[in-house]
Structure formats: C-alpha cells, structure tokens
Enzyme design. Structure first.
Site: not given
Length: 245
Positions: A11-12, A49, A74, A133, A143
């Site tokens: 994740d970023g 990301e 994601d 999420h 995250d």
C-alpha cells in the site's frame, strides 16, 4: 499456506498530491513475515503504491528461489499498469493513449525490471485486487505502515515467525483479478434498499450526506477515506460502531 507460496500485501499513502508520502509492504513466506516501509518528503499516492510493489518484489527476488507469488494490492493503477498498459507504453516510446508522456516512468521501468527478474528465476506472479478498508487484516496493516510513514510516526516493523505475528494473512480467499468477485445475496439485497444517508469518514471526521454524489465528491481522491450507505438510523449507528466511533 503451501510451501513455496508467498503472499505480499502492499500500500501507499500521501498527504497531498504531491505531499509527504509513505509506503508499506508485508511479505509472508516459508512461515516467516517481514514488514517493510519507507517514506519520501514530496511524492504522490501513485508513486508510493508503485514503490511498495517494487520493494516487496525486490525482497522476494533476493530470496533466490522459485515461488508462486500472490500480490495483493488495493491499487488498480498498479495492477492495470503492469498487466495491461506497460507493453503498449514501451512500444509507443512511453507515450500514453492521449499522446502524453507516461507519469512515473522511472518507477514503472523499475517495476518492470524487478518483475522480469522474478520471472527469470522461475517464479510466477498473480496480481490480486483487494478492496481498501474492507476489513482484510493484511491490507489494513500495510495501510497503517504507509500512513504512519507519511506522517513521520514511528512504527515498529515486524520481522520473525508467522506464529508470533498478530495479523491473519491467510484469511482472504485468493481470487485472480481476471475473476470477478460475486456479491453475496445479502449485499445484493442491501444495494436495492433506499438510502437513509451516506456516511463518510475523512481524516477522522464523520460526515453525513443526503446523496451518493455528495458523498463521492467528499471522499474521492482522499487516501484512507471510508464511506458507506446507511439504510436506517440503527444502521448508521452500526456503521459508526464498526468504524470505532
């Protein structure tokens, strides 16, 4: 998880576009877990990301063995770029369909290079989209790592045996991006119900919206934002409880 399988979550995050940013990755392999993370002072969410993906795959490449790698992210930007767009960009001299220079070319070239290295070693990569999420523990943890890095908050990164890790990395069924995930009957039924309100949570602040368009405008482009349709006052309360409010 089977021997010689690897799960990677990435994740970023960025506070502004551009702004301070961070990235996170979790690599689960041979009963071990390594958390990775880093930050940049001025960057974008897409660059973070990409960097998270590069760093996760670089870790696997350096293990020097053959694996089946399940990349869970994601970021549709990363998945579409590496599986659909990259070959065309390279053929067209790094120009996109609008005849504009491709953004983040340096990181796309770096990602293409590490993907090639990993495949040359005999490993296979499946690219798996996970909804952000949505309660998937591995996605929630990366995250946390990425946003903490962006905010310059100290976060202890785990490195050790999976039996000592507090997060379930195997709980999500592995579904390749080429397969659509079907909604449950309950989700379909809920989607047909009239909205009582639309809730959003942006930077810790809860808002109520009368229409989806209003809610979408409020959360669009905001990393870490949460949103959901409520179908009654009691449903609103349940959503807020689930969000820890």
């Amino acid at each position: 998880m089977k021997s010689h399988e690897i799960i990677i979550y990435t994740d970023g995050s960025s506070r502004g576009n551009p702004g301070p940013g961070g990235w996170g990755a979790i690599v689960f392999w041979n009963g071990k877990v390594n958390e990775l993370g880093g930050r940049e002072d001025r960057t974008t969410n897409n660059r973070m990301e990409l960097l998270a993906t590069i760093e996760g795959l670089s870790f696997v490449r350096d293990l020097g063995d053959e694996y089946t790698i399940h990349m869970r992210t994601d970021s549709s930007y990363v998945i579409n770029g590496i599986t659909k767009w990259l070959a065309g960009w390279e053929r067209n001299g790094w120009m996109n369909s609008k005849k504009e220079e491709v953004l983040n070319r340096d990181l796309w070239e770096a990602l293409a290079g590490v993907v090639s290295d990993v495949k040359m070693s005999g490993s296979k990569i499946s690219w798996i989209y996970v909804a952000g999420h949505s309660g998937i523990p591995g996605n929630e943890r990366v995250d946390e790592i990425a946003t903490a890095a962006a905010d310059k908050k100290e976060t202890k990164l785990f490195s050790g045996n999976y039996v000592d890790y507090r997060i379930d990395l195997e709980g999500m069924e592995i579904v390749p991006t080429s397969q659509k995930q079907k909604k449950s009957p309950e989700a379909k039924a809920r989607g047909k119900l009239k909205a009582f309100s639309y809730l959003s949570l942006v930077n810790g602040k809860l808002s109520r919206h009368a229409t989806w368009a209003e809610c979408e405008k409020h959360v669009k482009g905001v990393k870490g934002a949460k949103f959901k349709k409520a179908v009654s006052a009691s449903d609103e309360s349940a959503i807020m409880d689930a969000w820890g409010l």
